[in-house]
Scaffold this motif. Structure first.
Motif, mmCIF file in Angstrom:
data_model
loop_
_atom_site.group_PDB
_atom_site.id
_atom_site.type_symbol
_atom_site.label_atom_id
_atom_site.label_comp_id
_atom_site.label_asym_id
_atom_site.label_seq_id
_atom_site.Cartn_x
_atom_site.Cartn_y
_atom_site.Cartn_z
ATOM 1 N N THR A 188 -3.063 4.947 89.635
ATOM 2 C CA THR A 188 -2.698 5.035 88.220
ATOM 3 C C THR A 188 -2.205 3.671 87.742
ATOM 4 O OG1 THR A 188 -0.393 5.595 88.698
ATOM 5 C CG2 THR A 188 -1.974 7.434 88.566
ATOM 6 N N PRO A 189 -2.035 3.493 86.440
ATOM 7 C CA PRO A 189 -1.454 2.236 85.937
ATOM 8 C C PRO A 189 -0.083 1.942 86.535
ATOM 9 C CG PRO A 189 -2.473 3.425 84.139
ATOM 10 C CD PRO A 189 -2.521 4.349 85.332
ATOM 11 N N PHE A 190 0.667 3.004 86.893
ATOM 12 C CA PHE A 190 1.974 2.797 87.515
ATOM 13 C C PHE A 190 1.835 2.041 88.833
ATOM 14 C CE2 PHE A 190 5.067 4.044 90.714
ATOM 15 C CZ PHE A 190 6.253 3.683 90.097
ATOM 16 N N VAL A 191 0.848 2.438 89.638
ATOM 17 C CA VAL A 191 0.640 1.786 90.938
ATOM 18 C C VAL A 191 0.308 0.310 90.748
ATOM 19 C CG1 VAL A 191 -0.856 1.684 92.968
ATOM 20 C CG2 VAL A 191 -0.037 3.888 92.135
ATOM 21 N N ASP A 192 -0.591 0.025 89.820
ATOM 22 C CA ASP A 192 -0.952 -1.373 89.560
ATOM 23 C C ASP A 192 0.251 -2.179 89.093
ATOM 24 O OD1 ASP A 192 -3.598 -0.920 90.244
ATOM 25 O OD2 ASP A 192 -4.189 -0.444 88.189
#
Length: 256
Positions: A188-192
């Motif tokens: 997800t964008p959170f991981v990136d």
């Protein structure tokens, strides 16, 4: 199969990542989707995309802090009909019990645990009045196995797992089903953002390392979580309640 036509679905944290994927798929399958989101811009962007699609014209955004019970009650009363509740909103935290401050602990608890409780507290009376309902909680493999440096986060997801069983048991007679999904790492964008913030210059290396921590050799995709969520919330899963589904690329059982 898996039609949600005529159903009203509330999805918390639906502005990005897993929540956005679930909202998009549910809307495509005919549900009227209500996104509850602290980030009003993200929710609006998701709704705009959905309402711009030829497949759906029934999506709504609600600015709401799920940790605030009065806000949650107000939004649910405004929505009125709630056939499906997906408790997805959550925040992460990195740290052991020693490095987790009281403020950190409370912040994670307020969003992840209190937020889910507030939505359950508001939705279940509406479902009882309707004579049926489906609840899906997004837990985590952190509720099932020990994860390094995830003390507060694991606490919160363990609570989600336990609440799932409790609600499933308490509302059997009211035709309300309750299950949970426990994902491993999902891209997800959170991981990136997490990798970019904590490992500048090593993004590719760390991404590959985190991907390979799942025995299957990669992270999950939000759409894969959404696909399972759709099945569990559809009428085809009417005999399923009180269960947790690890969606983990083999992490829990095969990571020896």
């Amino acid at each position: 199969m898996y039609s949600l036509e005529g159903k009203s679905a509330v999805i918390t944290g639906g502005g990005s990542g897993i929540g956005k994927a679930i909202a998009t798929l549910f809307a495509t399958q005919g549900a009227t989707v209500h996104i509850l989101e602290m980030n009003a811009e993200a929710a609006t962007a998701t709704i705009t995309a959905l309402n711009g699609s030829s497949a759906v014209l029934r999506a709504h955004a609600h600015s709401c802090d799920v940790s605030n019970q009065e806000q949650v009650k107000s939004v649910f009363q405004e929505i009125g009909q709630v056939d499906i509740l997906v408790n997805n909103a959550g925040i992460a935290h990195v740290g052991t019990v020693e490095t987790t401050t009281e403020e950190d602990f409370t912040r994670v608890f307020d969003v992840n645990v209190r937020g889910a409780y507030n939505c359950l507290h508001a939705a279940i009376p509406l479902m009882k009045a309707q004579g049926k309902g489906v609840i899906l909680n997004i837990a985590s493999i952190a509720a099932l196995v020990g994860i390094t440096d995830r003390f507060a986060y694991s606490m919160s997801k363990g609570a989600i797992y336990a609440m799932t069983l409790s609600v499933a048991r308490d509302y059997l007679a009211h035709n309300i089903r309750c299950n949970s999904i426990s994902p491993a790492r999902v891209h997800t964008p959170f991981v990136d953002g997490f990798i970019a913030k904590n490992y500048p210059g090593k993004e590719s290396e760390i991404f590959e390392k985190l991907s390979k921590s799942q025995p299957i050799g990669r992270m999950g995709e939000p759409a894969e979580v959404a696909n399972l969520a759709l099945f569990l919330c559809a009428d085809e899963a009417s005999f399923i309640t009180g269960n947790d589904y690890p969606l983990d690329g083999g992490f829990v059982k095969l990571n020896n």
